[in-house]
Design a protein around this motif. Sequence first.
Motif, PDB file in Angstrom:
ATOM      1  N   ALA A 348       0.843  -1.205   0.000  1.00  0.00           N
ATOM      2  CA  ALA A 348       0.000   0.000   0.000  1.00  0.00           C
ATOM      3  C   ALA A 348       0.877   1.255   0.000  1.00  0.00           C
ATOM      4  O   ALA A 348       0.649   2.199  -0.764  1.00  0.00           O
ATOM      5  N   LEU A 349       1.914   1.249   0.846  1.00  0.00           N
ATOM      6  CA  LEU A 349       2.806   2.405   0.958  1.00  0.00           C
ATOM      7  C   LEU A 349       3.650   2.578  -0.311  1.00  0.00           C
ATOM      8  O   LEU A 349       3.869   3.691  -0.787  1.00  0.00           O
ATOM      9  N   GLU A 350       4.053   1.451  -0.874  1.00  0.00           N
ATOM     10  CA  GLU A 350       4.873   1.462  -2.095  1.00  0.00           C
ATOM     11  C   GLU A 350       4.071   2.079  -3.257  1.00  0.00           C
ATOM     12  O   GLU A 350       4.558   2.941  -3.989  1.00  0.00           O
ATOM     13  N   GLY A 357       4.624  10.652  -6.852  1.00  0.00           N
ATOM     14  CA  GLY A 357       5.601  11.209  -7.785  1.00  0.00           C
ATOM     15  C   GLY A 357       4.972  11.757  -9.062  1.00  0.00           C
ATOM     16  O   GLY A 357       5.654  12.364  -9.877  1.00  0.00           O
ATOM     17  N   LEU A 358       3.670  11.531  -9.244  1.00  0.00           N
ATOM     18  CA  LEU A 358       3.008  11.991 -10.474  1.00  0.00           C
ATOM     19  C   LEU A 358       2.583  13.447 -10.328  1.00  0.00           C
ATOM     20  O   LEU A 358       2.290  13.925  -9.233  1.00  0.00           O
ATOM     21  N   ASN A 359       2.521  14.134 -11.456  1.00  0.00           N
ATOM     22  CA  ASN A 359       2.105  15.543 -11.452  1.00  0.00           C
ATOM     23  C   ASN A 359       0.643  15.630 -11.866  1.00  0.00           C
ATOM     24  O   ASN A 359       0.272  15.239 -12.969  1.00  0.00           O
ATOM     25  N   PHE A 360      -0.205  16.122 -10.959  1.00  0.00           N
ATOM     26  CA  PHE A 360      -1.624  16.248 -11.266  1.00  0.00           C
ATOM     27  C   PHE A 360      -2.003  17.688 -11.629  1.00  0.00           C
ATOM     28  O   PHE A 360      -3.163  18.031 -11.752  1.00  0.00           O
TER      29      PHE A 360
END
Length: 365
Positions: A348-350, A357-360
Amino acid sequence: MGQDKRVVGLIYGGKSGEHEISLSTAFAVMNAFNYEQHELIPFYITKQGEWKVGGKLTAPFTSQAELKLDGAVGGTSQAMNLLFSKLSTGVGAVDVVFPLLHGTYGEDGTIQGLFEMASLPYVGAGVLASAAGMDKVVMKKLFADAGLDQCKYCYFTASEWERSSHALIQGMEEKLGYPCFVKPANLGSSVGISKAANREELVKAVAVALRYDVKVIVEENVDAREIEVGVLGNEEALASIPGEVVSSSDYYDYQAKYLDGKSQMLIPAPLDTELADQIRELAVKAFKAIECSGLCRADFFVRKSDGAILINEVNTMPGFTPFSMYPLLWRETGVSYESLLDRLIELALERYEVRQGLNFENGVN
């Protein structure tokens, strides 16, 4: 260890026909938890959908009755404050949530959406996989797209049935024949499922299924062995050894699954190595087909006439007491119940870290 302990929100109960099963699961998980590394906050959702929240636990409750948090002062608004605390303060009261909710409002993507909004890591499948795993028709379309073999089926909505039931019946008789199985498209645990041996029974069965959903799926009858496999992982998913369900009743219904205790689980399933390996590979393929993460149980038919392996369904929140098929499959594969809980939290944490790290944002900020 004190401050370094990870705080896990255990969410159970729920507005679902599987409320009581969820309580049994929560009690089992609570008792197997590693309290040296974790603290638990219990969140109980009543059958009416009201939330109750208890204080931090450093040891399990002594009885299942305590799970209902009768003395809890915290209601729905306090539960939401705790869950969403990270958004306003940057520091969450809860590090990760572990939803142990089966069926509607639990494994259908709705509560997963709440966790996404709260910016919380959570155990199990995401919104899309949960919703697809709950809708048998969407699931089957994704399986077909992934090239997985499955039994023949038809589906329709309540309004289509109202408008053209005669044509639908003729189509089903031609494609599927009798007997066939009629199921609500969106429901866990075999509720609302009927077996129809003729046209009259088919019409009755559709009426039953439409009480539970506005979409119905009808499947051909397959004379087959029922094989189940546990899948664990995110991008890199592993399959457990397969198990076999030998049902006490005509088909593996709610009664056989939960109440009469006569269904047998054979673990490992008596299969030759090549067939077992093939099924394990297909289980991971099914997991990926619905874009699952964390865990799922993949259920297959092995047709008796020709040995064909047909995917039946995946369950994104399988039964999870120590005596349920999913944990037993992993135990026999070499992963204990406690290790399984730890691994699911790590996954879950991974997954959360990857998504962080994604840009929303819109544009190139």
